[in-house]
Design a protein around this motif. Structure first.
Motif, PDB file in Angstrom:
ATOM      1  N   PHE A   1       1.984   0.507   4.079  1.00 38.98           N
ATOM      2  CA  PHE A   1       2.871  -0.431   4.770  1.00 38.98           C
ATOM      3  C   PHE A   1       3.776   0.325   5.737  1.00 38.98           C
ATOM      4  O   PHE A   1       3.964  -0.095   6.887  1.00 38.98           O
ATOM      5  CB  PHE A   1       3.722  -1.213   3.776  1.00 38.98           C
ATOM      6  CG  PHE A   1       4.788  -2.049   4.448  1.00 38.98           C
ATOM      7  CD1 PHE A   1       4.506  -3.327   4.875  1.00 38.98           C
ATOM      8  CD2 PHE A   1       6.062  -1.540   4.668  1.00 38.98           C
ATOM      9  CE1 PHE A   1       5.485  -4.097   5.520  1.00 38.98           C
ATOM     10  CE2 PHE A   1       7.041  -2.291   5.309  1.00 38.98           C
ATOM     11  CZ  PHE A   1       6.749  -3.575   5.737  1.00 38.98           C
TER      12      PHE A   1
ATOM     13  N   LEU B   1      -2.166  -4.144   6.942  1.00 40.16           N
ATOM     14  CA  LEU B   1      -1.242  -5.088   6.312  1.00 40.16           C
ATOM     15  C   LEU B   1      -1.975  -6.054   5.392  1.00 40.16           C
ATOM     16  O   LEU B   1      -1.429  -6.479   4.365  1.00 40.16           O
ATOM     17  CB  LEU B   1      -0.454  -5.838   7.384  1.00 40.16           C
ATOM     18  CG  LEU B   1       0.515  -4.958   8.190  1.00 40.16           C
ATOM     19  CD1 LEU B   1       1.093  -5.738   9.360  1.00 40.16           C
ATOM     20  CD2 LEU B   1       1.628  -4.420   7.307  1.00 40.16           C
TER      21      LEU B   1
ATOM     22  N   CYS C   1      -2.211  -4.291   2.301  1.00 33.32           N
ATOM     23  CA  CYS C   1      -0.894  -4.187   1.657  1.00 33.32           C
ATOM     24  C   CYS C   1      -0.436  -5.504   1.043  1.00 33.32           C
ATOM     25  O   CYS C   1       0.571  -5.533   0.324  1.00 33.32           O
ATOM     26  CB  CYS C   1       0.145  -3.693   2.661  1.00 33.32           C
ATOM     27  SG  CYS C   1      -0.110  -1.997   3.188  1.00 33.32           S
TER      28      CYS C   1
ATOM     29  N   PRO D   1       8.691  -2.352   0.258  1.00 31.60           N
ATOM     30  CA  PRO D   1       7.934  -3.495   0.766  1.00 31.60           C
ATOM     31  C   PRO D   1       7.293  -4.307  -0.349  1.00 31.60           C
ATOM     32  O   PRO D   1       6.971  -3.789  -1.420  1.00 31.60           O
ATOM     33  CB  PRO D   1       6.859  -2.835   1.644  1.00 31.60           C
ATOM     34  CG  PRO D   1       6.712  -1.453   1.098  1.00 31.60           C
ATOM     35  CD  PRO D   1       8.085  -1.065   0.627  1.00 31.60           C
TER      36      PRO D   1
ATOM     37  N   ALA E   1       4.547  -7.405   3.871  1.00 32.63           N
ATOM     38  CA  ALA E   1       3.276  -7.125   4.545  1.00 32.63           C
ATOM     39  C   ALA E   1       2.833  -8.323   5.379  1.00 32.63           C
ATOM     40  O   ALA E   1       2.445  -8.185   6.550  1.00 32.63           O
ATOM     41  CB  ALA E   1       2.210  -6.765   3.514  1.00 32.63           C
TER      42      ALA E   1
END
Length: 578
Positions: A154, A202, A205, A220, A225
């Motif tokens: 991320f 992403l 993630c 995160p 994400a």
């Protein structure tokens, strides 16, 4: 890109020590022979492995606003290069904003702020790659290692996002950790390839946890994400990159997509909707204490149900120190323009030039959108006085002692920012505010969805609902929008809401007017402020021009690839206009 080679030559000790700062007198690091630290020893120790990744987090702050996100010099560089505000410095050699405002970029292709930003992003991207290549050797449980890997990916995507919005298509390193003997001459990936790479990372993630523990706030999550993906795809769908790409020849595909595809708006809308559908986030609301009070609470509270991702900073009166006037212990670094002030509607939701708004020029601060009072300090506004411990008037009229327009070290537009400042604090007294740098919050996601969906298919009921949620939380009464707005009318509503709601946050306005490709209209001409003068009990006001700005297209739509990098490479292509 020979700075890649320089990085490869740095012993990992130096990389690790950037993250291995002394914590306290009993820290394990104080007992470690740091002279023996290297790749093998760092990743053989769980604490040092965590500290290595912490160093990548540390770099986020200096990337948030150019290369200097935790001091005033960098914080204001983006916002003050838009039509929202101006900066304390006047020389282009000091900051980026004056270079934008006077269109003197031609001589600044290797300006340190731009070069440092480029280098900071790539240095941290490489640190992530080193981490990913070695973390499996660390004495950490398999589930924790898996989570740390996603965090690292991320962070890498976040650094690429900053590169994308400043430079468009950039060299993609992937997972490679370069050795000294490797070829460092990487060409730039196309804009489409850069977007696709970030989005793919992403998507991976999105397996991050949905929530974190309170003590882990700032790491995160799944929402972070998906929220960053929303920002990336909204940028990609926007006119500058989708249909109005100003690049030619070799840099056409680097500067944006080669074609117009309206479906990109649908992809962007779906990305924002995915965050909404998580059901994890809500706007902070409180219109009982005072109209729009939830907006203020969001700004002074570190962890709320609205915050999706923050870049953390140490606690303290950081915003108050830089933003507030001298009389309140501040340094008055940034000055909102009259153009920004005029953007705020009245409390009845009508724009100031709209019939029935109730706006009166001589009493322009009366009955405005509550967000105005939580974001802007104006002549006659109230703030805590450190000597009386009561709220007293802030005097910003012409030559008022200490803080007034024309007084050294104070405003040059008649306004100052107060956004993110705590009412119970000054720059050197009162409550210690602990808000971080807000990078993604739910209100932005709602606006992302509204914009993308409106551009794709017009002002549907869902578009109305997304915008009206924000207006309701703001304390507007009535908050409902007129029925049967056209796509063009709704576009203007959404753009105005973005400016008011997100002002001063992660340079949103600066990048909005560029991606909409309207900067050459909005930043060409006079920038104005408000001069109030007092004669006894009589106060009179007049708008005045404090600066005339220029915007040169296509040059100023993109940052230049650092000239030092271009000079060292046979394959790097410079951005349009440079």
């Amino acid at each position: 890109m020979k700075n890649l080679k320089a990085f490869a030559l740095i012993v990992l000790l130096a990389i690790g020590l950037g993250a291995c700062k002394k914590v306290d007198d009993s820290s394990f690091l104080d007992k470690t022979d740091v002279g023996q630290l290297n790749e093998a020893t760092v990743f053989a120790d769980s604490l040092l492995t965590f500290r290595f990744l912490t160093g990548v987090y540390t770099g986020l702050a200096t990337t948030y606003y150019l290369d200097n996100g935790l001091t005033g010099g960098g914080l204001w560089s983006y916002s003050d290069a838009s039509d929202d505000s101006d900066i304390v410095w006047s020389g282009a050699t000091a900051q980026a904003a004056p270079a934008f405002n006077s269109a003197t970029f031609a001589s600044l292709a290797d300006f340190s702020r731009f070069k440092n930003h480029w280098n900071n992003c790539y240095n941290n991207i490489r640190r992530v790659n080193v981490f990913l290549a070695n973390v499996d050797r660390a004495p950490i449980s398999a589930p924790r290692r898996a989570s740390l890997k996603l965090e690292a990916r991320f962070l890498r995507a976040y650094y690429y996002w900053h590169l994308l919005r400043n430079y468009s298509g950039v060299p993609i390193i992937g997972d490679k950790v370069y050795a000294i003997t490797d070829d460092f001459g990487l060409p730039r990936s196309t804009f489409a390839e850069t977007v696709n790479y970030i989005v793919a990372e992403l998507d991976a993630c999105a397996a991050l946890p949905k929530t974190t523990k309170i003590e882990d706030f700032g790491r995160p999550t799944q929402g972070a994400a998906l929220g960053l993906k929303s920002k990336v795809l909204l940028l990609a769908a926007s006119p500058l990159f989708n249909g109005q790409n100003p690049g030619t020849g070799a840099n056409k595909s680097l500067a944006g997509y080669d074609n117009l595809d309206n479906n990109r708006w649908k992809v962007a809308a779906d990305a924002a909707k995915a965050v909404i559908d998580l059901g994890t986030y809500n706007l902070v609301k409180d219109n009982t204490t005072a109209p729009g009070y939830g907006y203020y609470q969001m700004m002074i509270t570190r962890n709320t149900e609205e915050h999706i991702f923050q870049v953390m900073k140490s606690t303290g009166r950081w915003y108050e120190t830089y933003l507030l006037p001298v009389s309140r212990g501040g340094q008055a670094y940034s000055y909102p323009t009259q153009e920004l002030v005029d953007t705020y509607p009245m409390k009845n939701g009508k724009n100031i030039n709209e019939a029935g708004s109730g706006y009166v020029e001589a009493n322009m601060y009366k009955d405005r959108d509550p967000r105005f009072y939580y974001s802007i300090l104006y002549d006659g506004s109230l703030w805590l006085n450190n000597t009386t411990n009561t709220k007293t008037v802030v005097n910003l009229y012409a030559n008022a002692p200490g803080d007034g327009l024309g007084t050294s070290g104070s405003t040059k537009t008649g306004y100052l920012y107060r956004k993110f400042c705590h009412e119970g604090a000054g720059g050197n007294f009162g409550i210690s505010n602990n808000i971080g740098l807000v990078a993604i919050r739910y209100a932005e996601i709602l606006l992302n969805y509204a914009e993308a969906q409106n551009e794709f298919s017009g002002p549907s009921a869902e578009v109305y609902q997304a915008v009206e949620q924000i207006r309701e939380r703001a304390g507007l009464n009535p908050f409902k929008l007129p029925l049967l707005l056209t796509k063009e009318q709704m576009r203007e509503v959404i753009r105005n809401e973005r400016r008011v709601e997100l002002t001063f946050e992660e340079a949103t306005r600066f990048f909005d007017i560029k991606r909409w490709k309207v900067a050459e209209t909005l930043i060409n001409g006079p920038a104005t402020g408000m001069r109030w003068t007092r004669n006894g009990s009589t106060t009179t006001g007049a708008r005045f021009t404090f600066e005339t700005r220029k915007f040169t297209a296509p040059q100023m739509y993109y940052f230049p690839i650092p000239q030092s990098e271009i000079n060292k490479s046979q394959v790097l292509i410079q951005n349009p206009g440079w």
